[in-house]
Design a protein around this motif. Structure first.
Motif, PDB file in Angstrom:
ATOM      1  N   PHE A 253       0.810  -1.223   0.000  1.00 27.10           N
ATOM      2  CA  PHE A 253       0.000   0.000   0.000  1.00 27.10           C
ATOM      3  C   PHE A 253       0.845   1.277   0.000  1.00 27.10           C
ATOM      4  O   PHE A 253       0.295   2.376   0.065  1.00 27.10           O
ATOM      5  N   SER A 254       2.170   1.137  -0.059  1.00 25.34           N
ATOM      6  CA  SER A 254       3.032   2.316  -0.181  1.00 25.34           C
ATOM      7  C   SER A 254       3.000   2.789  -1.637  1.00 25.34           C
ATOM      8  O   SER A 254       2.548   2.070  -2.543  1.00 25.34           O
ATOM      9  N   SER A 255       3.491   3.989  -1.878  1.00 24.56           N
ATOM     10  CA  SER A 255       3.499   4.510  -3.250  1.00 24.56           C
ATOM     11  C   SER A 255       4.383   3.650  -4.146  1.00 24.56           C
ATOM     12  O   SER A 255       4.071   3.432  -5.330  1.00 24.56           O
ATOM     13  N   GLU A 256       5.481   3.149  -3.594  1.00 22.95           N
ATOM     14  CA  GLU A 256       6.374   2.281  -4.374  1.00 22.95           C
ATOM     15  C   GLU A 256       5.668   0.969  -4.723  1.00 22.95           C
ATOM     16  O   GLU A 256       5.755   0.486  -5.857  1.00 22.95           O
ATOM     17  N   GLY A 264       3.944  -4.138 -13.074  1.00 18.63           N
ATOM     18  CA  GLY A 264       4.241  -5.556 -13.188  1.00 18.63           C
ATOM     19  C   GLY A 264       5.535  -5.992 -12.545  1.00 18.63           C
ATOM     20  O   GLY A 264       5.931  -7.163 -12.670  1.00 18.63           O
ATOM     21  N   ASN A 265       6.205  -5.091 -11.838  1.00 16.41           N
ATOM     22  CA  ASN A 265       7.438  -5.496 -11.157  1.00 16.41           C
ATOM     23  C   ASN A 265       7.159  -6.385  -9.948  1.00 16.41           C
ATOM     24  O   ASN A 265       8.050  -7.081  -9.469  1.00 16.41           O
ATOM     25  N   VAL A 266       5.940  -6.353  -9.436  1.00 13.83           N
ATOM     26  CA  VAL A 266       5.481  -7.307  -8.427  1.00 13.83           C
ATOM     27  C   VAL A 266       4.384  -8.127  -9.086  1.00 13.83           C
ATOM     28  O   VAL A 266       3.348  -7.589  -9.474  1.00 13.83           O
ATOM     29  N   ALA A 267       4.630  -9.431  -9.220  1.00 10.20           N
ATOM     30  CA  ALA A 267       3.766 -10.265 -10.073  1.00 10.20           C
ATOM     31  C   ALA A 267       2.649 -10.972  -9.321  1.00 10.20           C
ATOM     32  O   ALA A 267       1.730 -11.496  -9.965  1.00 10.20           O
ATOM     33  N   GLY A 281      -8.765  -0.730  -8.192  1.00 14.64           N
ATOM     34  CA  GLY A 281      -8.629   0.706  -8.033  1.00 14.64           C
ATOM     35  C   GLY A 281      -7.213   1.196  -8.194  1.00 14.64           C
ATOM     36  O   GLY A 281      -6.974   2.311  -8.694  1.00 14.64           O
ATOM     37  N   THR A 282      -6.235   0.367  -7.819  1.00 12.44           N
ATOM     38  CA  THR A 282      -4.828   0.758  -7.878  1.00 12.44           C
ATOM     39  C   THR A 282      -4.257   0.638  -9.287  1.00 12.44           C
ATOM     40  O   THR A 282      -3.463   1.474  -9.713  1.00 12.44           O
ATOM     41  N   ALA A 283      -4.663  -0.419  -9.993  1.00  9.43           N
ATOM     42  CA  ALA A 283      -4.058  -0.679 -11.308  1.00  9.43           C
ATOM     43  C   ALA A 283      -5.118  -0.936 -12.365  1.00  9.43           C
ATOM     44  O   ALA A 283      -5.160  -2.007 -12.988  1.00  9.43           O
ATOM     45  N   PRO A 284      -5.980   0.047 -12.632  1.00 10.10           N
ATOM     46  CA  PRO A 284      -7.059  -0.176 -13.607  1.00 10.10           C
ATOM     47  C   PRO A 284      -6.553  -0.471 -15.008  1.00 10.10           C
ATOM     48  O   PRO A 284      -7.224  -1.162 -15.777  1.00 10.10           O
TER      49      PRO A 284
END
Length: 442
Positions: A253-256, A264-267, A281-284
């Motif tokens: 939930f951090s900006s990073e 897609g750096n976190v799969a 909501g975060t990645a529409p």
């Protein structure tokens, strides 16, 4: 989450000579009456909750009830302010009527004598709810909360990334480890997941799914086994991923983290069913790229799940001027199909009601299913909820548990010390905290 065995626990041992006998002591303190306006005006209730957009359900209640009207007050989730505000209001004699409580927090409120016994108002509604969720607010036949929803764990994953690398979905943790190596080798900026050192509920859920059962009761004392063999197995697995640089160390939930979910750096993201709304909501812009699978298993062929901090309930605070109406609102909020459908839509979690056939958003939800490439993700969470280990208990001082675990894991990650030591330190911290409160520990 409390387990079904919760009802067999007869009391919590607290400071000095005080023993709160949950079958009698707390129930005797209930006001058991409501101050109904004599002029025919509606009873006015205050409801405190942190659930985003839960005002939609409150509005639906108000529109369908002339005799009771509810005002929503938005509060901070969990122990980070909201619970303290509730308890202070009870002590001051100015409580809200109905409040949102995590299942983990109910023991804390009980030992603070902060909840009304609402058995006479909702006790005959037990059959409406999933047994283990109903048990979270029931003690020796007395009811103190109406369950709302659980957070069964699943794994949200970038199916497009897995497919492009020729990776099958990991059904075991060993397969998960192998997938982590392939993903990171494909791009040094990509990781299978973020190691969320800031999320005690996530860490606890991983341990629970690994077979851990940290708390129990023997006689009049608590058993505390945070550093048990199952937990050490889980800690050592994640330590291996950290040591080999296969997971990204960052707070979720951090900006990073938000950026990594978007690019897609976190799969993957292991989280509760409610996380669907957050992900969309975060990645529409990633719609169609995601899918959801069951938790990887420690042994092939098993089907073991867990929850993110159990779930949450609606409780009536001690001192409410309208306990009857407050309890009836809590029951409506969490069992009326219109309300439960709203709660499911806004991401409140997996419904606590036993019969979800009338919850239309679980039967057909084009917006959700489209985001996951046409997958009906609710099938995954229905199975996950049914596979939760219902023997898990939450202890008094759960806020202490969360804070200690978060601090110790963060220190281990930052200091390069083993995660096993963080759980051992949390074991010591928790025993010391319980004993400092006069709560007996075996």
């Amino acid at each position: 989450m409390f387990g079904l065995s919760l009802n067999r626990r007869t009391r919590l041992v607290v400071a000095g000579t005080l023993t709160l006998a949950l079958a009698g002591g707390l129930a005797a303190c209930s006001s058991g009456s409501s101050d109904t306006p004599s002029d025919g005006s509606p009873v006015e209730l205050t409801f405190q909750s942190w659930v985003p957009n839960i005002d939609q359900a409150v509005d639906a209640f108000n529109a369908s009830h002339d005799d009771v009207q509810v005002t929503l007050e938005t509060i901070t989730a969990g122990p980070d302010g909201g619970y303290a505000k509730m308890l202070s209001a009870v002590q001051a004699g100015e409580p809200a009527d109905v409040v949102q409580l995590g299942y983990d927090a109910i023991p804390d409120f009980l030992i603070n004598d902060a909840l009304e016994d609402i058995t006479e108002y909702v006790g005959d509604s037990e059959d409406l709810f999933v047994p283990w969720q109903w048990a979270t607010g029931s003690f020796d036949g007395a009811v103190y909360a109406v369950p709302q929803a659980s957070g069964p764990l699943g794994q949200f994953y970038r199916k497009d990334i897995f497919d492009s690398l020729g990776l099958a979905y990991p059904t075991t943790w060993e397969e998960y480890y192998e997938a982590a190596k392939v993903i990171h080798a494909s791009d040094p900026n990509k990781y299978i997941t973020a190691f969320a050192f800031n999320q005690a509920p996530w860490l606890i859920g991983l341990a629970q799914q690994g077979g851990a059962n940290w708390f129990g009761v023997s006689g009049d004392a608590w058993d505390v086994t945070i550093d048990d063999e199952s937990t050490m197995k889980v800690a050592e697995f994640w330590q291996k991923l950290i040591d080999e640089g296969l997971v990204k160390i960052e707070a979720d939930f951090s900006s990073e983290w938000n950026a990594d979910i978007q690019n897609g750096n976190v799969a993957t993201w292991i989280s509760g069913s409610w996380a669907d709304a957050i992900l969309r909501g975060t990645a529409p812009d990633t719609a169609g790229s995601w899918a959801v699978g069951a938790m990887p298993q420690w042994e092939a062929g098993e089907n073991v799940s867990a929850t993110w901090a159990g779930g949450s309930a609606s409780a009536v605070l001690k001192g409410s001027a309208h306990p009857k109406e407050a309890a009836e609102f809590a029951l409506w909020l969490n069992s009326d199909p219109e309300s439960v459908n709203i709660l499911t839509n806004v991401g409140a979690g997996w419904p606590a009601i036993a019969d979800t056939s009338e919850i239309t958003s679980l039967q057909s939800d084009p917006e959700v299913f489209e985001f996951y490439g046409g997958q009906d993700i609710w099938d995954v969470f229905a199975e996950s909820d049914a596979a939760v280990d219902t023997s898990w208990m939450w202890p008094p001082l759960s806020s202490t548990l969360f804070a200690s675990l978060t601090d110790n894991v963060k220190s281990a990650v930052e200091g390069g010390t083993p995660l096993t030591g963080a759980f051992e330190a949390t074991q010591t911290d928790m025993v010391d905290a319980l004993e400092a409160k006069g709560i007996a520990v075996n």
